[in-house]
Design a protein around this motif. Structure first.
Motif, short mmCIF file in Angstrom:
data_model
loop_
_atom_site.label_atom_id
_atom_site.label_comp_id
_atom_site.label_asym_id
_atom_site.label_seq_id
_atom_site.Cartn_x
_atom_site.Cartn_y
_atom_site.Cartn_z
N PHE A 40 -9.58 0.98 -1.36
CA PHE A 40 -10.52 0.48 -0.36
C PHE A 40 -11.03 -0.91 -0.73
O PHE A 40 -11.17 -1.78 0.13
CB PHE A 40 -11.70 1.43 -0.21
CG PHE A 40 -11.39 2.69 0.57
CD1 PHE A 40 -10.42 2.70 1.55
CD2 PHE A 40 -12.09 3.86 0.31
CE1 PHE A 40 -10.14 3.86 2.27
CE2 PHE A 40 -11.82 5.02 1.02
CZ PHE A 40 -10.84 5.02 2.00
N ASP A 41 -11.35 -1.12 -2.01
CA ASP A 41 -11.84 -2.43 -2.45
C ASP A 41 -10.83 -3.53 -2.13
O ASP A 41 -11.20 -4.59 -1.62
CB ASP A 41 -12.14 -2.41 -3.95
CG ASP A 41 -13.36 -1.57 -4.31
OD1 ASP A 41 -14.15 -1.26 -3.40
OD2 ASP A 41 -13.49 -1.21 -5.49
N LYS A 42 -9.58 -3.26 -2.44
CA LYS A 42 -8.54 -4.27 -2.23
C LYS A 42 -8.32 -4.52 -0.74
O LYS A 42 -8.27 -5.68 -0.30
CB LYS A 42 -7.23 -3.81 -2.88
CG LYS A 42 -6.09 -4.80 -2.68
CD LYS A 42 -4.83 -4.36 -3.41
CE LYS A 42 -3.70 -5.37 -3.21
NZ LYS A 42 -2.46 -4.98 -3.92
N ALA A 43 -8.20 -3.46 0.05
CA ALA A 43 -7.92 -3.61 1.48
C ALA A 43 -9.07 -4.30 2.20
O ALA A 43 -8.85 -5.19 3.04
CB ALA A 43 -7.63 -2.25 2.10
N GLU A 44 -10.30 -3.91 1.88
CA GLU A 44 -11.45 -4.52 2.54
C GLU A 44 -11.53 -6.00 2.21
O GLU A 44 -11.82 -6.84 3.08
CB GLU A 44 -12.74 -3.82 2.14
CG GLU A 44 -13.97 -4.39 2.85
CD GLU A 44 -15.26 -3.71 2.48
OE1 GLU A 44 -16.31 -4.13 3.01
OE2 GLU A 44 -15.24 -2.76 1.65
N ALA A 45 -11.27 -6.36 0.95
CA ALA A 45 -11.32 -7.76 0.55
C ALA A 45 -10.26 -8.58 1.30
O ALA A 45 -10.53 -9.71 1.73
CB ALA A 45 -11.11 -7.89 -0.96
N TYR A 51 0.81 -1.22 0.00
CA TYR A 51 0.00 0.00 0.00
C TYR A 51 0.85 1.27 0.00
O TYR A 51 0.31 2.36 -0.22
CB TYR A 51 -0.97 -0.01 1.18
CG TYR A 51 -2.05 -1.05 1.01
CD1 TYR A 51 -3.15 -0.80 0.20
CD2 TYR A 51 -1.94 -2.29 1.61
CE1 TYR A 51 -4.13 -1.76 0.01
CE2 TYR A 51 -2.91 -3.26 1.43
CZ TYR A 51 -4.00 -2.99 0.62
OH TYR A 51 -4.96 -3.96 0.43
N LEU A 52 2.14 1.14 0.23
CA LEU A 52 3.00 2.33 0.17
C LEU A 52 2.95 2.97 -1.21
O LEU A 52 2.87 4.20 -1.33
CB LEU A 52 4.44 1.95 0.53
CG LEU A 52 4.73 1.68 2.00
CD1 LEU A 52 6.11 1.04 2.15
CD2 LEU A 52 4.65 2.95 2.82
N ALA A 53 2.99 2.14 -2.24
CA ALA A 53 2.94 2.67 -3.61
C ALA A 53 1.59 3.32 -3.89
O ALA A 53 1.51 4.36 -4.55
CB ALA A 53 3.21 1.55 -4.62
N ALA A 63 -8.67 6.13 -7.54
CA ALA A 63 -7.58 5.33 -6.99
C ALA A 63 -7.85 4.95 -5.53
O ALA A 63 -7.56 3.83 -5.11
CB ALA A 63 -6.26 6.10 -7.11
N LEU A 64 -8.42 5.87 -4.78
CA LEU A 64 -8.74 5.60 -3.38
C LEU A 64 -9.85 4.55 -3.27
O LEU A 64 -9.79 3.67 -2.40
CB LEU A 64 -9.16 6.89 -2.68
CG LEU A 64 -9.42 6.80 -1.17
CD1 LEU A 64 -8.18 6.31 -0.42
CD2 LEU A 64 -9.85 8.16 -0.63
N GLU A 65 -10.85 4.61 -4.15
CA GLU A 65 -11.91 3.59 -4.15
C GLU A 65 -11.33 2.21 -4.45
O GLU A 65 -11.70 1.22 -3.80
CB GLU A 65 -12.98 3.96 -5.18
CG GLU A 65 -13.89 5.10 -4.79
CD GLU A 65 -14.96 4.66 -3.79
OE1 GLU A 65 -14.94 3.49 -3.34
OE2 GLU A 65 -15.82 5.50 -3.45
#
Length: 232
Positions: A216-221, A189-191, A211-213
């Motif tokens: 969020f999709d990736k992190a929540e999954a 997530y740093l990149a 990009a933020l959406e």
């Protein structure tokens, strides 16, 4: 629970942040910040005796601080057992990301009205994470990520949003403890953080919001999958 527990030593160091007129709200601020930093993981029992001694505050003040954090869903009081740092579930994660999408994506849209200090805080949070990464301080990479998202919310230039973000991110940090390998979780997530920051600073706010959406999709999954595996 003994006075040698790491969190007790950390609170003793925080004593300088308080003075003789310290209030329960300020004690709650200290405890909340330690949760955000990952120093108080889910399930930690907070002994009144040890915490009160570490911070040099009265039992009544400490109990009021505990009540404030119970209201914020960061602590739980168990009858005859004491006060514990809350353990989150999959439903909590879904709700946290629902609220984050409402707050943070809207804040990005307002970035063109944010002051220089707010924009500088965003860039500094990302740089802090990159420095921690270079030194392989993975827990600190996670803490810098929390500060990055606090700075995202800060683009709204609203004290109320700032306060909501502090509470949300403290809860989120409790959810992050489900990830057993902090490097593998935080490093990619740093990149993303740098990409979003660059877009914001360049004024490409619609692209930054998208990009933020995706972020969020990736992190929540990832978190939802980790909680599902834990429940098996």
């Amino acid at each position: 629970m003994t006075a040698t527990d790491p969190w007790v030593d950390l609170l003793a160091g925080d004593r300088a942040l308080l003075d003789r007129t310290s209030t329960a709200e300020r004690v709650a601020d200290v405890l909340r910040q330690r949760i955000i930093e990952g120093a108080l993981p889910p399930g930690t029992r907070l002994s009144e005796e040890n915490a009160g001694r570490a911070l040099s505050v009265s039992r009544n003040t400490l109990r009021e601080a505990f009540r404030l954090l119970v209201h914020e869903r960061l602590l739980v009081h168990e009858f005859h057992r004491g006060v514990f740092v809350r353990v989150l579930g999959a439903d909590d994660v879904a709700d946290l990301y629902r609220v984050r999408r409402m707050l943070e994506t809207r804040a990005v849209r307002l970035a063109n009205t944010a002051g220089e200090a707010r924009l500088a805080a965003l860039d500094e949070a990302v740089s802090e994470g990159e420095r921690a990464h270079a030194e392989q301080r993975w827990v600190d990479v996670g803490t810098a990520n929390m500060r990055f998202h606090q700075a995202i919310g800060g683009l709204a230039d609203s004290p109320r949003v700032d306060e909501l973000m502090r509470q949300l991110l403290a809860e989120l940090r409790l959810a992050f403890h489900v990830m057993s390998r902090p490097r593998e979780f935080h490093e990619p997530y740093l990149a993303f953080n740098r990409q979003i920051t660059t877009l914001v600073l360049d004024g490409s706010l619609a692209e930054a919001e998208r990009a933020l959406e995706d972020y969020f999709d990736k992190a929540e999954a990832q978190l939802a999958d980790a909680f599902a595996q834990m429940a098996r």
